[in-house]
Design a protein around this motif. Sequence first.
Motif, mmCIF file in Angstrom:
data_model
loop_
_atom_site.group_PDB
_atom_site.id
_atom_site.type_symbol
_atom_site.label_atom_id
_atom_site.label_comp_id
_atom_site.label_asym_id
_atom_site.label_seq_id
_atom_site.Cartn_x
_atom_site.Cartn_y
_atom_site.Cartn_z
ATOM 1 N N ALA A 1 -17.001 -3.788 5.193
ATOM 2 C CA ALA A 1 -18.395 -3.945 5.615
ATOM 3 C C ALA A 1 -19.261 -4.346 4.412
ATOM 4 O O ALA A 1 -20.159 -5.206 4.531
ATOM 5 C CB ALA A 1 -18.914 -2.652 6.242
ATOM 6 N N ASP B 1 -14.403 -2.413 0.391
ATOM 7 C CA ASP B 1 -14.791 -1.982 1.740
ATOM 8 C C ASP B 1 -15.249 -3.219 2.530
ATOM 9 O O ASP B 1 -16.166 -3.927 2.113
ATOM 10 C CB ASP B 1 -15.899 -0.913 1.745
ATOM 11 C CG ASP B 1 -16.070 -0.353 3.154
ATOM 12 O OD1 ASP B 1 -15.513 0.709 3.453
ATOM 13 O OD2 ASP B 1 -16.727 -1.022 3.984
ATOM 14 N N LEU C 1 0.826 -1.222 0.000
ATOM 15 C CA LEU C 1 0.000 0.000 0.000
ATOM 16 C C LEU C 1 0.855 1.265 0.000
ATOM 17 O O LEU C 1 0.328 2.366 -0.203
ATOM 18 C CB LEU C 1 -0.946 -0.009 1.204
ATOM 19 C CG LEU C 1 -1.991 -1.131 1.185
ATOM 20 C CD1 LEU C 1 -2.739 -1.197 2.510
ATOM 21 C CD2 LEU C 1 -2.976 -0.943 0.033
HETATM 22 N N1 LIG Z 1 -13.412 1.385 5.513
HETATM 23 C C1 LIG Z 1 -12.452 0.587 4.772
HETATM 24 C C2 LIG Z 1 -11.046 0.920 5.239
HETATM 25 C C3 LIG Z 1 -9.999 0.233 4.394
HETATM 26 C C4 LIG Z 1 -8.601 0.823 4.640
HETATM 27 O O1 LIG Z 1 -8.456 1.956 5.100
HETATM 28 N N2 LIG Z 1 -7.578 0.024 4.339
HETATM 29 C C5 LIG Z 1 -6.218 0.524 4.449
HETATM 30 C C6 LIG Z 1 -5.258 -0.565 4.876
HETATM 31 S S1 LIG Z 1 -5.546 -1.150 6.508
HETATM 32 C C7 LIG Z 1 -5.763 0.966 3.053
HETATM 33 O O2 LIG Z 1 -6.084 0.367 2.069
HETATM 34 N N3 LIG Z 1 -4.946 2.017 3.029
HETATM 35 C C8 LIG Z 1 -4.350 2.511 1.811
HETATM 36 C C9 LIG Z 1 -4.778 3.900 1.474
HETATM 37 O O3 LIG Z 1 -5.575 4.490 2.243
HETATM 38 O O4 LIG Z 1 -4.339 4.403 0.448
HETATM 39 C C10 LIG Z 1 -12.767 -0.891 4.946
HETATM 40 O O5 LIG Z 1 -13.377 -1.252 5.980
HETATM 41 O O6 LIG Z 1 -12.464 -1.694 4.062
#
Ligand SMILES: N[C@@H](CCC(=O)N[C@@H](CS)C(=O)NCC(=O)O)C(=O)O
Length: 254
Positions: free
Chosen positions: A82, A80, A51
């Motif tokens: 959820a 996502d 990431l």
């Molecule tokens: N609300 C999302 C949050 C997903 C999320 O924030 N994932 C993070 C990794 S833990 C991500 O992909 N971060 C990379 C970015 O924000 O660019 C879910 O529940 O899937």
Amino acid sequence: MSEKHLKAGDPLPPYSGKLRLFAMRFCPYAERSILVLNAKKVEYDLVHIDLDNKPEWIFSFNPKGTVPIFEYEEGKAIFDSAIINAYLDEKYPEPPLQSSDPLQRAQDKIVAELLSSAHSAYYTAAFNAQALTPESTPTYHRGLEVLQKEIEARGTKFLAGDKPGLVDYTIWPYLERFLALPLLGKPEFAITEEKYAALLTYIEAMKNDPPVKVYCLAPETHAKYIESRVKGTPDTNMLDTSDVCCFRPRKKKA
Ligand SMILES: N[C@@H](CCC(=O)N[C@@H](CS)C(=O)NCC(=O)O)C(=O)O
């Protein structure tokens, strides 16, 4: 399966015909979907994404570039945790992971929502300790206290009953990570036996649930990853070489 995370310039692995989940090994949200897929015994390929240096093709699956992403048909995906988990629970009804009672489902969502403030405090303590405020520790413990009360009030092994449900799989990735804080010099965030006996019994039961057991990581492993990220060199591929990453010992590589 390799734990290696694909980065910019790496090609999209060929589609095998199986469902596919794009994740990051230390992402709590991706873990939620992995637990649900495991509980449903759905076969899927797992692809890890770097990431911090995302492969370009990730945006064709999710314009936000976040994980988890679930590819339900070649080139077609939803994202996502959820949304993915609600979809999975309908698409693969066995075993059902949510109550048929709409009020119970709402109450389950409230439990997860209340614990998310504790998660914010955890996140600050782990990754940005200089931003901790006097409110951070009480906020964290308020979340845990509410959770423990809820476990006691329900009187079942898991929040969902005698087997974990969506609510349990939604909050578990947070609890798994909370256990790393005392190892990072934050004893005030410990989940102690004196205060949290019922919560610790619940945590033990969750660790032994087969869908969790095959994926969860030891507090030491989370602490090691957090330290690497705080230093600015996130070691997402560390499980490729580590022999002590899981609650159970890992086999040494030949
Ligand atoms: N609300 C999302 C949050 C997903 C999320 O924030 N994932 C993070 C990794 S833990 C991500 O992909 N971060 C990379 C970015 O924000 O660019 C879910 O529940 O899937």
